[in-house]
Design a protein around this motif. Sequence first.
Motif, mmCIF file in Angstrom:
data_model
loop_
_atom_site.group_PDB
_atom_site.id
_atom_site.type_symbol
_atom_site.label_atom_id
_atom_site.label_comp_id
_atom_site.label_asym_id
_atom_site.label_seq_id
_atom_site.Cartn_x
_atom_site.Cartn_y
_atom_site.Cartn_z
ATOM 1 N N VAL A 10 71.166 19.670 76.618
ATOM 2 C CA VAL A 10 72.574 21.005 76.708
ATOM 3 C C VAL A 10 71.923 22.200 77.572
ATOM 4 N N ARG A 11 72.591 22.340 78.544
ATOM 5 C CA ARG A 11 72.586 23.277 79.053
ATOM 6 C C ARG A 11 72.771 24.893 78.375
ATOM 7 N N LEU A 12 72.050 25.305 78.101
ATOM 8 C CA LEU A 12 72.430 27.102 77.558
ATOM 9 C C LEU A 12 72.568 27.858 78.556
ATOM 10 N N ARG A 13 73.650 28.751 78.340
ATOM 11 C CA ARG A 13 73.618 29.671 79.026
ATOM 12 C C ARG A 13 74.334 30.921 78.450
ATOM 13 N N VAL A 14 73.405 32.284 78.864
ATOM 14 C CA VAL A 14 73.312 33.423 77.983
ATOM 15 C C VAL A 14 74.073 34.578 78.710
ATOM 16 N N TRP A 15 74.930 35.453 78.424
ATOM 17 C CA TRP A 15 75.345 36.856 78.438
ATOM 18 C C TRP A 15 74.301 38.085 77.551
ATOM 19 N N GLY A 16 74.511 38.938 77.831
ATOM 20 C CA GLY A 16 73.730 40.336 77.843
ATOM 21 C C GLY A 16 74.556 41.196 77.918
ATOM 22 N N ALA A 17 74.591 41.502 79.252
ATOM 23 C CA ALA A 17 75.675 42.539 79.112
ATOM 24 C C ALA A 17 77.025 42.405 80.274
ATOM 25 N N GLY A 18 77.652 41.855 79.760
ATOM 26 C CA GLY A 18 79.385 41.368 80.365
ATOM 27 C C GLY A 18 78.812 40.229 81.298
ATOM 28 N N LYS A 19 80.070 39.547 81.644
ATOM 29 C CA LYS A 19 80.510 38.067 82.709
ATOM 30 C C LYS A 19 79.833 38.430 84.171
#
Length: 134
Positions: free
Chosen positions: A34-43
């Motif tokens: 599973v490729r996990l992608r996380v954003w913490g301050a918008g796109k």
Amino acid sequence: MRARLRRLTAGERQFIWMGRIAHVAGDGDCHRCVRLRVWGAGKNSQVLQADLLSKAVLPWGCATDDSYPTPRDVREVIDYALAHGWNPDLVGGAYLLGEDASGFELAGFLLTDRLRDDGAPDPTVRVLQAFRAP
């Protein structure tokens, strides 16, 4: 089919994350990743990316593996990345969390570089080692 974006709150910050199911071939079997992608301050913020290799050992390999990270798993990935240099407030680029992440472990997953690098260690060997470990 559209990707499903999920929300996770950690402290004062809200993170958006998604997981894309893939499969990686090993010398002995196919494995779910599973490729996990996380954003913490918008796109446009620096994305955290981690490829999570399922530790499941099943008779039909990736065909029957339904492993998927829970919000708790995602939180552990985020906490580790923040403690090791990920700055979600930066604009652009990616912070890649790979096999070289010392001391990082999830109950059901290993980190793998195999989706990005065909020369990365064999996932079959790594999954079997994790399965046999006490």
